[in-house]
Design an enzyme around this catalytic site. Sequence first.
Site, PDB file in Angstrom:
ATOM      1  N   GLY A   1      -9.415   1.201 -17.543  1.00  0.00           N
ATOM      2  CA  GLY A   1      -8.997   1.924 -16.339  1.00  0.00           C
ATOM      3  C   GLY A   1      -7.885   1.152 -15.653  1.00  0.00           C
TER       4      GLY A   1
ATOM      5  N   ASN B   1     -19.799   0.639   2.495  1.00  0.00           N
ATOM      6  CA  ASN B   1     -18.872   1.701   2.890  1.00  0.00           C
ATOM      7  C   ASN B   1     -19.525   2.673   3.867  1.00  0.00           C
ATOM      8  OD1 ASN B   1     -16.617   0.840   1.617  1.00  0.00           O
ATOM      9  ND2 ASN B   1     -16.651   2.333  -0.041  1.00  0.00           N
TER      10      ASN B   1
ATOM     11  N   CYS C   1     -12.897   6.874  -0.578  1.00  0.00           N
ATOM     12  CA  CYS C   1     -14.143   6.115  -0.740  1.00  0.00           C
ATOM     13  C   CYS C   1     -15.257   6.461   0.252  1.00  0.00           C
ATOM     14  CB  CYS C   1     -13.856   4.631  -0.637  1.00  0.00           C
ATOM     15  SG  CYS C   1     -12.539   4.131  -1.732  1.00  0.00           S
TER      16      CYS C   1
HETATM   17  C1  UGA Z   1     -12.592   1.183   2.131  1.00  0.00           C
HETATM   18  C2  UGA Z   1     -13.262  -0.152   2.483  1.00  0.00           C
HETATM   19  O1  UGA Z   1     -12.657  -0.692   3.663  1.00  0.00           O
HETATM   20  C3  UGA Z   1     -13.124  -1.157   1.328  1.00  0.00           C
HETATM   21  O2  UGA Z   1     -13.850  -2.345   1.636  1.00  0.00           O
HETATM   22  C4  UGA Z   1     -13.716  -0.513   0.051  1.00  0.00           C
HETATM   23  O3  UGA Z   1     -13.624  -1.380  -1.067  1.00  0.00           O
HETATM   24  C5  UGA Z   1     -12.933   0.745  -0.254  1.00  0.00           C
HETATM   25  O4  UGA Z   1     -13.099   1.661   0.864  1.00  0.00           O
HETATM   26  C6  UGA Z   1     -13.489   1.331  -1.538  1.00  0.00           C
HETATM   27  O5  UGA Z   1     -14.669   1.658  -1.602  1.00  0.00           O
HETATM   28  O6  UGA Z   1     -12.759   1.362  -2.538  1.00  0.00           O
HETATM   29  P1  UGA Z   1     -10.091   2.122   2.303  1.00  0.00           P
HETATM   30  O7  UGA Z   1     -10.726   3.466   2.199  1.00  0.00           O
HETATM   31  O8  UGA Z   1      -8.961   1.798   1.415  1.00  0.00           O
HETATM   32  O9  UGA Z   1     -11.192   0.957   2.034  1.00  0.00           O
HETATM   33  O10 UGA Z   1      -9.523   1.944   3.779  1.00  0.00           O
HETATM   34  P2  UGA Z   1     -10.083   1.465   5.192  1.00  0.00           P
HETATM   35  O11 UGA Z   1      -9.119   0.504   5.746  1.00  0.00           O
HETATM   36  O12 UGA Z   1     -11.487   1.061   5.130  1.00  0.00           O
HETATM   37  O13 UGA Z   1      -9.936   2.804   6.059  1.00  0.00           O
HETATM   38  C7  UGA Z   1     -10.742   3.961   5.809  1.00  0.00           C
HETATM   39  C8  UGA Z   1     -10.468   5.028   6.859  1.00  0.00           C
HETATM   40  O14 UGA Z   1     -10.991   4.625   8.115  1.00  0.00           O
HETATM   41  C9  UGA Z   1      -8.984   5.311   7.094  1.00  0.00           C
HETATM   42  O15 UGA Z   1      -8.780   6.695   7.217  1.00  0.00           O
HETATM   43  C10 UGA Z   1      -8.693   4.612   8.404  1.00  0.00           C
HETATM   44  O16 UGA Z   1      -7.631   5.194   9.116  1.00  0.00           O
HETATM   45  C11 UGA Z   1     -10.014   4.780   9.128  1.00  0.00           C
HETATM   46  N1  UGA Z   1     -10.231   3.772  10.185  1.00  0.00           N
HETATM   47  C12 UGA Z   1     -10.382   2.460   9.870  1.00  0.00           C
HETATM   48  C13 UGA Z   1     -10.308   4.190  11.505  1.00  0.00           C
HETATM   49  O17 UGA Z   1     -10.208   5.399  11.819  1.00  0.00           O
HETATM   50  N2  UGA Z   1     -10.536   3.258  12.476  1.00  0.00           N
HETATM   51  C14 UGA Z   1     -10.685   1.936  12.192  1.00  0.00           C
HETATM   52  O18 UGA Z   1     -10.912   1.136  13.145  1.00  0.00           O
HETATM   53  C15 UGA Z   1     -10.607   1.527  10.858  1.00  0.00           C
END
Ligand code: UGA
Length: 537
Positions: free
Chosen positions: A12, A228, A280
Amino acid sequence: CPKPIHSICCVGAGYVGGPTAAVLALKNPSIKVTVVDRDDRRIRRWNSRHLPIYEPGLAEVVRIARDGLRESPQLQEDDVPVALLRQPNLFFSTDVSRCISEADAVLIAVNTPTKMRGTGKGSATDMTSFEAVAAEVVRHARDALGTQIRIQRPGAHFEILSNPEFLAAGTAVQDLLQPDRIIIGSATTPEGLSAAAALAKVYASWIDRSRIITTNVWSSELAKLVANSMLAQRLSSINSISALCEATGAEINEVSAAIGADTRLGSKFLRAGIGFGGSCFKKDVLSLVYLAESLNLQEVGEYWRQVVEMNEYQRNRFSSRVIKRLNSTLVTKKICVLGYAFKKNTSDTREAPALEIIKTLLDENPREIAIFDPCCNPVVIENEIRSLQDYGPPVLSDDGGSVKVYSDAYAACAGSNAILLVTEFDEFMNFPVHSGGSSSTTSQGKKLPASDTNESIKRRFNDEPGCAADCPDCQSGTSYGDPNTDTADTTPKKQLDWTRISAEMQSPKWLFDGRCVIDVPKMNKLGIRVESIGSSG
Ligand code: UGA
């Protein structure tokens, strides 16, 4: 004493497999790491100067491990050894069976999306790709004794480890270089523990042993889902409170700061907004729901399902507020959507709230919906928007509809009645954003090295100077149907000139801040009214 791992095959070559394999190779020069994928074009891109995904720092890591180039001193200030030429130990190939057969360990990093049909549709994990790879492993891998297995042979011995990833889009390399923890789940038999120890040794070449947690397989798998889910739950919690703030006069940013000061709660993941997106959170919460329900733990399932429902409620609340403020009619109005990706500094549009918001606004028959995103290839956005017209009237302006994707922010905003700030790109802020501020901090609060901040974002996809648009490595447009892989010119524009935007908007001028990031008084001074999530205004 565990048998050491000399070669790893990662199946992958996507967002998880590519960066993980690259960092494993970088940090273990004596281990041969081969990434395999049946997608020939994807592998060609990994073997080219133009990687198929953009992640800050990734191109440097790949160049070192794949090409044996000198390690860049900026990559990790205190972590990188003296610059030396090294033997290439990272390879990309489409020869899946051969690479599996030569490896001591096989890492499976393929898609496990939510099942969209059949039993458990809408919540269970779709294991199709995983199962196909597992069958290949059984067919081709060597067993622990080094015998090659050509057919599914009873008695052949494999250990199955669970080693979940914790990479966030946009900070994957840093999350790999400085992980909070590595989890390795194994059987508790001597063979299982020995396999876990062998893998732990690979990670221990750069990660402190205290951060490498070994558990049983179920604990490890559940830890991934729960990590998550609890992050998503935290966002749904703060988003639910933002609705209360709007109704009472409290300010969500003040509430977040006040509760985040409690060290037991901590300040991260408390920024309210239009709801979480990305590939995720929703998938993993729903997997947890499915698991609970399939084990007859209905109450547990219901509890977690609410996290997803609150997320949808939050997104819909935002759209409704926009429509209501615009006198419940958009017929003669132009609405500009700033940002389309699910979060800043990524071109990833999977489960981005933007699409659903646009869908709701379209029902109001607006004169125009203009979209601008500094990272996403307009073609990718257009393809997604086009999917909305599968069973209905045309949506894109090219097809006679009202949605137009712009590659210039000012053109997108010109003549608009309202601007919706949907993704919190630094470019959109109306106050100075310094490197060293939020833009250079990972979602887990870690500092990105200087070379990985906005400077390197400038290099996005075509990161070789002089690369022509018709470069055979890149080719244009999208590839693999993966939003991460677009080849847009994503050079960040400097921060928007809001004075200019205001001058070109129609009165009354509205800005709907879906990310709680705009300096409201400053915007008001330009004659723009602001409605922010979690604020009564
Ligand atoms: C998330 C997790 O943070 C990772 O640790 C995990 O490995 C990954 O999923 C996965 O399972 O592969 P990701 O989805 O890339 O990572 O991004 P995040 O930074 O966690 O943000 C997720 C969502 O939450 C985004 O839409 C972001 O805008 C939102 N968010 C984040 C908020 O609305 N407020 C916040 O304070 C933080």
